[in-house]
Design a protein around this motif. Sequence first.
Motif, PDB file in Angstrom:
ATOM      1  N   HIS A 158       0.847  -1.191   0.000  1.00  0.00           N
ATOM      2  CA  HIS A 158       0.000   0.000   0.000  1.00  0.00           C
ATOM      3  C   HIS A 158       0.887   1.248   0.000  1.00  0.00           C
ATOM      4  O   HIS A 158       0.868   2.049   0.939  1.00  0.00           O
ATOM      5  CB  HIS A 158      -0.926   0.007   1.223  1.00  0.00           C
ATOM      6  N   PRO A 159       1.670   1.430  -1.058  1.00  0.00           N
ATOM      7  CA  PRO A 159       2.637   2.542  -1.073  1.00  0.00           C
ATOM      8  C   PRO A 159       1.978   3.916  -1.031  1.00  0.00           C
ATOM      9  O   PRO A 159       2.631   4.903  -0.666  1.00  0.00           O
ATOM     10  CB  PRO A 159       3.384   2.316  -2.394  1.00  0.00           C
ATOM     11  N   GLU A 160       0.693   3.995  -1.393  1.00  0.00           N
ATOM     12  CA  GLU A 160       0.015   5.287  -1.381  1.00  0.00           C
ATOM     13  C   GLU A 160      -0.107   5.875   0.019  1.00  0.00           C
ATOM     14  O   GLU A 160      -0.303   7.083   0.190  1.00  0.00           O
ATOM     15  CB  GLU A 160      -1.394   5.154  -1.996  1.00  0.00           C
ATOM     16  N   LEU A 161       0.054   5.032   1.048  1.00  0.00           N
ATOM     17  CA  LEU A 161      -0.025   5.521   2.428  1.00  0.00           C
ATOM     18  C   LEU A 161       1.202   6.331   2.832  1.00  0.00           C
ATOM     19  O   LEU A 161       1.120   7.185   3.720  1.00  0.00           O
ATOM     20  CB  LEU A 161      -0.180   4.343   3.403  1.00  0.00           C
ATOM     21  N   LYS A 162       2.321   6.075   2.203  1.00  0.00           N
ATOM     22  CA  LYS A 162       3.588   6.650   2.656  1.00  0.00           C
ATOM     23  C   LYS A 162       3.548   8.175   2.706  1.00  0.00           C
ATOM     24  O   LYS A 162       4.092   8.789   3.637  1.00  0.00           O
ATOM     25  CB  LYS A 162       4.726   6.175   1.744  1.00  0.00           C
ATOM     26  N   ALA A 163       2.888   8.801   1.735  1.00  0.00           N
ATOM     27  CA  ALA A 163       2.844  10.270   1.704  1.00  0.00           C
ATOM     28  C   ALA A 163       2.135  10.827   2.933  1.00  0.00           C
ATOM     29  O   ALA A 163       2.514  11.879   3.459  1.00  0.00           O
ATOM     30  CB  ALA A 163       2.145  10.744   0.429  1.00  0.00           C
ATOM     31  N   LYS A 170      10.535  12.480   6.568  1.00  0.00           N
ATOM     32  CA  LYS A 170      10.700  11.363   7.498  1.00  0.00           C
ATOM     33  C   LYS A 170       9.338  10.786   7.875  1.00  0.00           C
ATOM     34  O   LYS A 170       8.349  11.502   7.938  1.00  0.00           O
ATOM     35  CB  LYS A 170      11.429  11.820   8.767  1.00  0.00           C
ATOM     36  N   MET A 171       9.323   9.501   8.150  1.00  0.00           N
ATOM     37  CA  MET A 171       8.093   8.809   8.509  1.00  0.00           C
ATOM     38  C   MET A 171       7.889   8.920  10.020  1.00  0.00           C
ATOM     39  O   MET A 171       8.736   8.498  10.805  1.00  0.00           O
ATOM     40  CB  MET A 171       8.188   7.340   8.086  1.00  0.00           C
ATOM     41  N   TYR A 172       6.746   9.492  10.415  1.00  0.00           N
ATOM     42  CA  TYR A 172       6.487   9.738  11.830  1.00  0.00           C
ATOM     43  C   TYR A 172       5.304   8.941  12.381  1.00  0.00           C
ATOM     44  O   TYR A 172       4.954   9.101  13.542  1.00  0.00           O
ATOM     45  CB  TYR A 172       6.218  11.225  12.072  1.00  0.00           C
ATOM     46  N   ALA A 173       4.684   8.125  11.566  1.00  0.00           N
ATOM     47  CA  ALA A 173       3.537   7.354  12.049  1.00  0.00           C
ATOM     48  C   ALA A 173       3.364   6.120  11.185  1.00  0.00           C
ATOM     49  O   ALA A 173       3.916   6.027  10.078  1.00  0.00           O
ATOM     50  CB  ALA A 173       2.263   8.202  12.019  1.00  0.00           C
ATOM     51  N   VAL A 174       2.607   5.173  11.712  1.00  0.00           N
ATOM     52  CA  VAL A 174       2.168   4.031  10.913  1.00  0.00           C
ATOM     53  C   VAL A 174       0.649   4.102  10.817  1.00  0.00           C
ATOM     54  O   VAL A 174      -0.021   4.673  11.675  1.00  0.00           O
ATOM     55  CB  VAL A 174       2.606   2.683  11.531  1.00  0.00           C
ATOM     56  N   ALA A 175       0.120   3.525   9.768  1.00  0.00           N
ATOM     57  CA  ALA A 175      -1.325   3.476   9.580  1.00  0.00           C
ATOM     58  C   ALA A 175      -1.639   2.401   8.566  1.00  0.00           C
ATOM     59  O   ALA A 175      -0.799   2.050   7.725  1.00  0.00           O
ATOM     60  CB  ALA A 175      -1.863   4.825   9.088  1.00  0.00           C
TER      61      ALA A 175
END
Length: 537
Positions: A158-163, A170-175
């Motif tokens: 689900h690469p669309e979540l990365k944005a 930097k990535m600050y959360a997961v979902a």
Amino acid sequence: MKFRQKTKWVASAAVLALAGTMFAGCSNQTEKGAGIPSGTSPSGTNASADPYASLPKTVSISMFDRGAVSSDEGTYENNRWVKWMKEQSGIDVKIVPVPRNQAQDKLNVLIASNQAPDLIWEYDRTYIGKLITQGAIQPIDQYIEKYSTSYKKYLQEHPELKAYLTFEGKMYAVATERTLDSVANHGMWIRQDWLDKLGLKTPTTMDELIEVAKAFKDKDPDGNGKADTVPLVGSTTFDAYSAMNAAMSNQWYLENGKMKYGPTLDRFGDSMALEKLMYENGLVDKEYLTDKNFQRANQLWTTGKAGIYVASWGSGAMETHIKDMWKNVPDANPVPLEPVSTKNGKFGLYQETKPFIFVAFNKEMKNPKAAVEYLDWLVDKGWMTLVNGTEGTHYKLVNNVPQQLDSDKYKKEVSYAPEYAVLRNAKFSPADLLVKAAPDAVSQKVAALSQKGLETAMKNTFRRDIPYQPNFTELNDIQTALKPFIEDIRAKVTMQGNSYTAPWGLEEIRKEWKRLGGEKVEALAQDWYEANKASFK
């Protein structure tokens, strides 16, 4: 909707000021490597061993307290599912409940006093951005890369979540990604039997909605000979007014290519004018501004005294409310109501963006490896049981869809548990609602209504001009300061007569926006939009 008195606003500002000071302290500590075991590098590694391998597998996580755990089930901190999570995940999970309607305020206080949980979550991406600018949470790219298997795989799929999860590179959360029934959020319901009794058509415009509401007030639709009916109640009334006018108080809009903040638009003035009209004409419950937990609104709806309910589209609480209504008024016929058009156009009620829940890592977390292991377990298999209960006890699989065996048993023993499942690898089709519901006639009838509610909620697109809101310190500060001010102005416009009109209220909001630095924030938002618009889909 909830409004704070001026004294409470001042108190809240003081708490936020204190929180800001504490956050600044956290930020300074972070630059020095706070929260990292002695002898390790800031990346959390050293030449000899994993610095987290020998630490206790203990993780604390926030939880919205909605008052849904019965006394014989226990508490949000200690119940059958918390025990089950510990046993099945191998992680000593500690739950930190915060009141749903004051969640962010409560979390701010916990963070400021260094008592916040390791994992902090919210539905609101903007809140995660505020925690970043305050120095309360940390980037997690390194932890996901080093320790994750299941969630890393999910993110690759689900690469669309990365944005949505990335702030300043930097990535600050997961979902995880929302299913359709979770994208749909707000909805409206109307008593079709009241419409039929009074010979009224389903309203399609705001003027028609107001006329129907007046009839519900004056023409005794419940037939008891008393003037005791309330036309419109619910937990999302002003949000509905604002969504139908395309002027939500926490959204940015593109006006002729220019970024404009929702509460500063003429359309927001239209929303306040509508709220005032509905209140002054007795078309809403006079206590709705102080009905903080919406208990009175729910009571009016479920006891058959309200004609229009503005809250959720269907599942969960709405299904419970409709069942409760039928116990009190067996012949009631509540049906979904499509959003009506206004002079500003026709728009859907509030709908969510793709990410489900944003889970962030406290900067002071002691064992991020254990946190990642726990989240991996959730997205891999833990979520399924938390959402549906135990197979054979609470559900059976029908065409690979979990079907409830007993709706009352599920309500008591499971209904509070899904929110523990902050990550889910779920699939959904609207037809699943009928399959998932318990086989008894009432549950199937409610499920059919819920499916119709979902279709109605998604029929009109909620106006969201940009996929997610900008995030920078100046914006977060001004939003924090402006929110209680807007609520105070709305309360005056709505309740204090002709001296406080909607145009007056809008002008006051604009002046406060400007005083707080809104023109600078608009310029920053415009720069942000120009820099990011190519990536928007």
